[in-house]
Design a protein around this motif. Structure first.
Motif, PDB file in Angstrom:
ATOM      1  N   CYS A   1       0.834  -1.204   0.000  1.00  0.00           N
ATOM      2  CA  CYS A   1       0.000   0.000   0.000  1.00  0.00           C
ATOM      3  C   CYS A   1       0.871   1.257   0.000  1.00  0.00           C
ATOM      4  O   CYS A   1       0.592   2.223  -0.718  1.00  0.00           O
ATOM      5  N   ALA A   2       1.939   1.245   0.801  1.00  0.00           N
ATOM      6  CA  ALA A   2       2.841   2.401   0.848  1.00  0.00           C
ATOM      7  C   ALA A   2       3.512   2.619  -0.505  1.00  0.00           C
ATOM      8  O   ALA A   2       3.739   3.760  -0.921  1.00  0.00           O
TER       9      ALA A   2
ATOM     10  N   ASP B   1      -5.741  -2.948  -1.733  1.00  0.00           N
ATOM     11  CA  ASP B   1      -6.029  -4.315  -2.164  1.00  0.00           C
ATOM     12  C   ASP B   1      -4.720  -4.974  -2.606  1.00  0.00           C
ATOM     13  O   ASP B   1      -4.067  -4.497  -3.546  1.00  0.00           O
ATOM     14  N   PRO B   2      -4.302  -6.092  -1.969  1.00  0.00           N
ATOM     15  CA  PRO B   2      -3.011  -6.713  -2.316  1.00  0.00           C
ATOM     16  C   PRO B   2      -2.909  -7.145  -3.769  1.00  0.00           C
ATOM     17  O   PRO B   2      -1.836  -7.059  -4.371  1.00  0.00           O
TER      18      PRO B   2
ATOM     19  N   GLU C   1      -5.521 -12.788   4.887  1.00  0.00           N
ATOM     20  CA  GLU C   1      -6.005 -13.000   3.516  1.00  0.00           C
ATOM     21  C   GLU C   1      -5.175 -14.044   2.782  1.00  0.00           C
ATOM     22  O   GLU C   1      -5.572 -14.513   1.715  1.00  0.00           O
ATOM     23  N   GLY C   2      -4.008 -14.353   3.298  1.00  0.00           N
ATOM     24  CA  GLY C   2      -3.169 -15.352   2.657  1.00  0.00           C
ATOM     25  C   GLY C   2      -2.026 -14.739   1.882  1.00  0.00           C
ATOM     26  O   GLY C   2      -1.375 -13.797   2.339  1.00  0.00           O
ATOM     27  N   LEU C   3      -1.805 -15.238   0.687  1.00  0.00           N
ATOM     28  CA  LEU C   3      -0.623 -14.862  -0.090  1.00  0.00           C
ATOM     29  C   LEU C   3      -1.005 -14.705  -1.557  1.00  0.00           C
ATOM     30  O   LEU C   3      -1.725 -15.533  -2.116  1.00  0.00           O
TER      31      LEU C   3
ATOM     32  N   PRO D   1     -13.060 -14.679  -7.609  1.00  0.00           N
ATOM     33  CA  PRO D   1     -13.457 -13.281  -7.805  1.00  0.00           C
ATOM     34  C   PRO D   1     -12.414 -12.362  -7.178  1.00  0.00           C
ATOM     35  O   PRO D   1     -11.567 -12.782  -6.406  1.00  0.00           O
ATOM     36  N   GLY D   2     -12.482 -11.109  -7.522  1.00  0.00           N
ATOM     37  CA  GLY D   2     -11.544 -10.146  -6.942  1.00  0.00           C
ATOM     38  C   GLY D   2     -11.571  -8.851  -7.721  1.00  0.00           C
ATOM     39  O   GLY D   2     -12.389  -8.659  -8.635  1.00  0.00           O
ATOM     40  N   ALA D   3     -10.666  -7.948  -7.366  1.00  0.00           N
ATOM     41  CA  ALA D   3     -10.579  -6.664  -8.060  1.00  0.00           C
ATOM     42  C   ALA D   3     -10.260  -6.868  -9.539  1.00  0.00           C
ATOM     43  O   ALA D   3     -10.586  -6.026 -10.370  1.00  0.00           O
TER      44      ALA D   3
END
Length: 434
Positions: free
Chosen positions: A259-260, A266-267, A288-290, A310-312
């Motif tokens: 994020c930084a 969102d990873p 959330e895991g890896l 599903p996801g971003a």
């Protein structure tokens, strides 16, 4: 893990007839042909049980972290030893942890570059550093210094409150002259930490790291960077983005560091953004895991047989059975992604979060070096039709990294004491053999 290399057990019935296409494969040798090199700020984590008066006597702030001078650190350490207050002394440093864990997993050579006390009394913190490092980690290239290596004191009072005192010592005094070009030239990867740029004026560590980077680029060795902490990145994310684009092939980070760096919470999106600068991304994300993201050749993509996620990015794991490549080695690069939830839902009780990301990175490095080993020993194998970066697919890399990370979360120390049991055959392996 079922990687190529020396086996501890032999077949009872010898196999004399081999595939004629493999007859020219090089014979097995006791000399390692695949290793990784890491540069680290060598330090030791020292835990001790103290009272509040001890904390105040050394000018520390209860419950906070402070950097202390070498003289104060030495006096503090000597009192801890004299009063038998030390409970644990662990070899530390994010790259030192990674090199050790790699050697435990691969049962093979890694090379650690850094500094070490020239004179080491038995039982001292420097002695503990050597004792807690795998014998397969080559320490012969460490630079001797007349002074202490880094020490990170964790002082715990009766209420369990932790006060941290950090003494850098001479850990940033690695000279460019102590970087051996031949060792980097033959490596499967060069591994660095973002901490290496945090030096005082006049300390040569950054120059040494840049020297190693130039050697790696000269010999086309993939360069790996682990971010270490969000605070280093947040100071100047644009500088880090430019640095990644110019020098780095593989990036390891957690969700806060991601994020930084990218501005994305969102990873998955953060990993996707990082692919603008690097070839392969490993992002640990706590509960959330890896996540992993990388490139593959479009013509060589492999459809997953796992459920689409599903996801971003919709159905992002569609080609997670594909193997990773460096973007420059692809004619038509395709972005690929994978994700795995925490192994077995995570430990019942997390003993230690320090080093979990380092362990995941060590698993990735093991796979990359296995690919180099196999390519040099069986160059005409169908597994090397393309110039792959990894031996396994993104899905398998996630599975392996996740399992190793769990092992560290489930123990007190940040370094593995033993390897893992061999994994079972998977649906994906059968798919690759078709």
């Amino acid at each position: 893990m079922k990687f190529p290399g020396k086996r501890k057990s032999k077949h009872y019935f010898p196999v004399n007839l081999r595939d004629p296409l493999l007859q020219r494969a090089q014979p097995e040798s006791d000399v390692s042909t695949a290793w990784v090199v890491g540069i680290d700020q060598t330090l030791v984590d020292i835990e001790a049980q103290v009272d509040d008066a001890f904390v105040r006597r050394y000018g520390l702030s209860l419950g906070h972290s402070l950097v202390i001078e070498d003289e104060v650190a030495e006096a503090l350490y000597q009192e801890l030893v004299a009063r038998d207050l030390i409970t644990h002394q662990f070899a530390g440093g994010t790259i030192g942890n990674t090199m050790h864990n790699y050697s435990v997993l691969a049962d093979d050579r890694s090379v650690l570059l850094g500094v070490m006390c020239r004179n080491i009394p038995i039982g001292s913190y420097a002695y503990r550093y050597l004792c807690n490092t795998s014998s397969r980690t080559d320490l012969n290239y460490l630079q001797g210094v007349d002074g202490p290596i880094g020490r990170c004191f964790t002082l715990i009072n009766a209420q369990g409150e932790r006060t941290f005192a950090i003494s850098p010592g001479m850990m940033n005094h690695l000279s460019p002259d102590s970087i051996p070009e031949s060792i980097i030239a033959g490596a499967a990867a060069l591994v660095l930490s973002a901490y290496l740029v945090r030096c005082k004026p006049g300390e040569p560590m950054l120059d040494a790291a840049m020297c190693a980077i130039q050697y790696a680029k000269k010999h086309d060795v993939p360069i790996v960077l682990t971010l270490g902490t969000k605070y280093v990145i947040a100071d100047n994310p644009q500088w880090w983005q430019d640095f990644l684009k110019q020098h780095i092939s593989i990036l390891a980070m957690n969700e806060e560091e991601a994020c930084a760096l990218t501005g994305e919470s969102d990873p998955l999106l953060a990993a996707n953004n990082a692919l603008d600068w690097v070839d392969l991304v490993l992002c640990t994300a706590g509960s959330e895991g890896l996540f992993m993201a990388g490139y593959t050749e479009t013509a060589a993509k492999r459809q997953t047989q796992h459920p689409l996620l599903p996801g971003a990015i919709a159905e992002f794991n569609q080609y997670e059975f594909s193997r990773a490549m460096r973007r420059k080695d692809c004619q038509q690069p395709l972005r690929i992604y994978s994700h795995i939830a925490p192994y077995m839902g995570g430990p019942d009780k997390i003993m230690n979060t320090n080093g979990a990301g380092d362990a995941a990175l060590a698993a990735l490095l093991h796979d990359i070096s296995a690919n180099n080993f196999h390519r040099s020993n069986v160059p005409n194998s169908s597994k090397h039709q393309y110039h792959w970066l990894s031996y396994s697919s993104l899905a398998q890399l996630c599975k392996y990294a996740n399992r190793v990370s769990y092992q560290v979360l489930n123990q007190h120390a940040p370094r593995l004491s033993r390897g893992l049991p061999e994994r079972e055959d998977s649906l994906e392996e059968a798919y690759w053999e078709r």
